[in-house]
Write a protein that holds these residues in place. Structure first.
Motif, PDB file in Angstrom:
ATOM      1  N   THR A 110       0.804  -1.361  -0.063  1.00  0.00           N
ATOM      2  CA  THR A 110      -0.157   0.077  -0.079  1.00  0.00           C
ATOM      3  C   THR A 110       0.752   1.329  -0.038  1.00  0.00           C
ATOM      4  O   THR A 110       0.709   2.292  -0.948  1.00  0.00           O
ATOM      5  CB  THR A 110      -0.881  -0.029   1.254  1.00  0.00           C
ATOM      6  OG1 THR A 110      -1.684  -1.160   1.250  1.00  0.00           O
ATOM      7  CG2 THR A 110      -1.815   1.152   1.385  1.00  0.00           C
ATOM      8  N   THR A 111       1.881   1.287   0.919  1.00  0.00           N
ATOM      9  CA  THR A 111       2.608   2.396   1.294  1.00  0.00           C
ATOM     10  C   THR A 111       3.406   2.743  -0.235  1.00  0.00           C
ATOM     11  O   THR A 111       3.636   3.929  -0.601  1.00  0.00           O
ATOM     12  CB  THR A 111       3.845   2.250   2.328  1.00  0.00           C
ATOM     13  OG1 THR A 111       3.094   2.289   3.207  1.00  0.00           O
ATOM     14  CG2 THR A 111       4.688   3.361   2.274  1.00  0.00           C
ATOM     15  N   ALA A 112       4.024   1.611  -0.891  1.00  0.00           N
ATOM     16  CA  ALA A 112       4.838   1.700  -2.076  1.00  0.00           C
ATOM     17  C   ALA A 112       3.894   2.266  -3.458  1.00  0.00           C
ATOM     18  O   ALA A 112       4.296   2.879  -3.823  1.00  0.00           O
ATOM     19  CB  ALA A 112       5.359   0.244  -2.715  1.00  0.00           C
ATOM     20  N   GLY A 113       2.473   1.777  -3.394  1.00  0.00           N
ATOM     21  CA  GLY A 113       1.748   2.357  -4.445  1.00  0.00           C
ATOM     22  C   GLY A 113       1.510   3.739  -4.323  1.00  0.00           C
ATOM     23  O   GLY A 113       1.493   4.511  -5.190  1.00  0.00           O
ATOM     24  N   ILE A 114       1.265   4.291  -3.106  1.00  0.00           N
ATOM     25  CA  ILE A 114       1.164   5.824  -2.788  1.00  0.00           C
ATOM     26  C   ILE A 114       2.483   6.429  -3.096  1.00  0.00           C
ATOM     27  O   ILE A 114       2.320   7.487  -3.974  1.00  0.00           O
ATOM     28  CB  ILE A 114       0.779   5.906  -1.268  1.00  0.00           C
ATOM     29  CG1 ILE A 114      -0.602   5.386  -1.036  1.00  0.00           C
ATOM     30  CG2 ILE A 114       0.639   7.386  -0.930  1.00  0.00           C
ATOM     31  CD1 ILE A 114      -1.018   5.243   0.427  1.00  0.00           C
ATOM     32  N   GLN A 270      -3.916   3.231 -10.087  1.00  0.00           N
ATOM     33  CA  GLN A 270      -3.250   2.117  -9.592  1.00  0.00           C
ATOM     34  C   GLN A 270      -2.965   2.008  -8.128  1.00  0.00           C
ATOM     35  O   GLN A 270      -3.131   1.261  -7.566  1.00  0.00           O
ATOM     36  CB  GLN A 270      -1.832   2.044 -10.136  1.00  0.00           C
ATOM     37  CG  GLN A 270      -0.832   1.231  -9.752  1.00  0.00           C
ATOM     38  CD  GLN A 270       0.510   1.417 -10.496  1.00  0.00           C
ATOM     39  OE1 GLN A 270       1.148   0.676 -11.502  1.00  0.00           O
ATOM     40  NE2 GLN A 270       1.400   2.260  -9.965  1.00  0.00           N
ATOM     41  N   THR A 271      -2.791   3.273  -7.708  1.00  0.00           N
ATOM     42  CA  THR A 271      -2.600   3.395  -6.162  1.00  0.00           C
ATOM     43  C   THR A 271      -3.924   3.010  -5.518  1.00  0.00           C
ATOM     44  O   THR A 271      -3.686   2.336  -4.444  1.00  0.00           O
ATOM     45  CB  THR A 271      -2.657   5.065  -5.757  1.00  0.00           C
ATOM     46  OG1 THR A 271      -1.419   5.444  -6.456  1.00  0.00           O
ATOM     47  CG2 THR A 271      -2.380   5.260  -4.306  1.00  0.00           C
ATOM     48  N   VAL A 272      -5.118   3.376  -5.982  1.00  0.00           N
ATOM     49  CA  VAL A 272      -6.069   2.852  -5.235  1.00  0.00           C
ATOM     50  C   VAL A 272      -6.411   1.396  -5.227  1.00  0.00           C
ATOM     51  O   VAL A 272      -6.821   0.675  -4.386  1.00  0.00           O
ATOM     52  CB  VAL A 272      -7.439   3.428  -6.178  1.00  0.00           C
ATOM     53  CG1 VAL A 272      -8.740   2.996  -5.292  1.00  0.00           C
ATOM     54  CG2 VAL A 272      -7.453   4.922  -5.982  1.00  0.00           C
TER      55      VAL A 272
END
Length: 305
Positions: A110-114, A270-272
């Protein structure tokens, strides 16, 4: 992440309707989000550089027959600009992906995507430095807001950690990956290779796998190698197939109708998707600093555009 070019921002007469094109793009970003989940899932079994090498090589092999009509142009490009192709492929695919996979060993998906959502703002700043593109007041403020969001995330919302430079190594790897992606996008924009998007992707995948091989070899010798079991093989199959070759192909199709600008703007989905899949499949949860950091990053992106 997807290789993005900006050579053609106009809608192509492909006979594909806009709803289908948008659906194709959304599916592509969903598959891209799945890469973070699969990489995190397989981390205990497979080193980051082994994962990087095999994903790039297999995705290239799967896509190569699809671009057979472009073989002559591909060969001409490699002959005339081999060093440039290798450099851009190394920055945008080898280092970018290798850093993500390394970071996922010590931080959550999750953190990586953000944090990776920060890459468009980094692209604006790098384009100002490398290409001399005007940044403007709105883009500058947007970049500062996004930077503040990134700092909130890597410091875990702790001002003392920020002042004492006590950051998680995993988040810093992801920040490095976002920087590599921004630099790659700018270099690719400047290079203007002059061939279609999908063949360009195939060439860069090949170059990226070639550059990843020494890292993979070093990791195999000094890092203990990989002990792949059924789960690891499934994850690698996803990363090379649906999350690799198919994802690149779908993105290429969406660009043909939507243009590179509109298609790439959907990256923020992608982040979502990463956060949702990480919650459903990995049991991850959002922290308050992730939410605040994401809010600053999104505000910065909206303001900059």
């Amino acid at each position: 992440m997807l290789p993005i070019t900006h050579a053609d921002d106009a809608k192509a007469a492909s006979g594909v309707s806009l709803p289908i094109a948008y659906s194709t793009a959304v599916l592509g970003w969903l598959l891209s989000a799945g890469v973070y989940i699969a990489a995190k899932w397989v981390a205990p079994e497979m080193g980051p550089w082994a994962l990087c090498f095999w994903r790039l090589l297999l995705a290239c092999a799967i896509l190569l027959p699809i671009v057979h009509h472009h073989y002559r142009a591909i060969i001409a490009l490699i002959r005339s600009r081999a060093v440039e192709v290798l450099l851009i492929g190394t920055i945008g695919l080898t280092l970018c992906q290798g850093m993500i996979y390394t970071g996922l060993h010590s931080t959550n998906a999750t953190t990586a995507g953000i944090i990776m959502a920060l890459s468009p703002v980094m692209t604006m700043v790098i384009a100002r430095i490398v290409l001399g593109e005007p940044l403007g007041l709105r883009k500058a403020i947007g970049a500062l807001l996004a930077l503040a969001g990134m700092m909130v995330i890597v410091a875990h919302g702790d001002l003392r950690a920020l002042l004492g430079l006590q950051f998680s190594i995993g988040e810093l790897w992801i920040v490095g990956s976002a920087f590599c992606w921004g630099l790659y996008t700018v270099l690719l924009r400047r290079s203007k290779f002059g061939i279609a998007l999908l063949p360009t992707v195939v060439v860069l995948l090949g170059a990226g796998s070639l550059a990843a091989f020494p890292f993979y070899l070093w990791e195999s010798i000094y890092g203990g190698g990989s002990a792949l079991h059924a789960n690891g093989l499934l994850a690698l199959a996803y990363l090379a197939g649906p999350g690799g070759a198919l994802m690149y192909y779908l993105y290429n199709r969406s660009v043909e109708v939507l243009g590179a600008g509109r298609a790439s703007m959907l990256l923020y989905l992608q982040t979502v998707f990463v956060a949702l899949l990480a919650y459903l499949l990995l049991g991850e949860s959002l922290h308050y600093y992730d939410i605040w950091g994401a809010a600053f990053i999104i505000a910065g992106l909206v303001f900059a555009h």
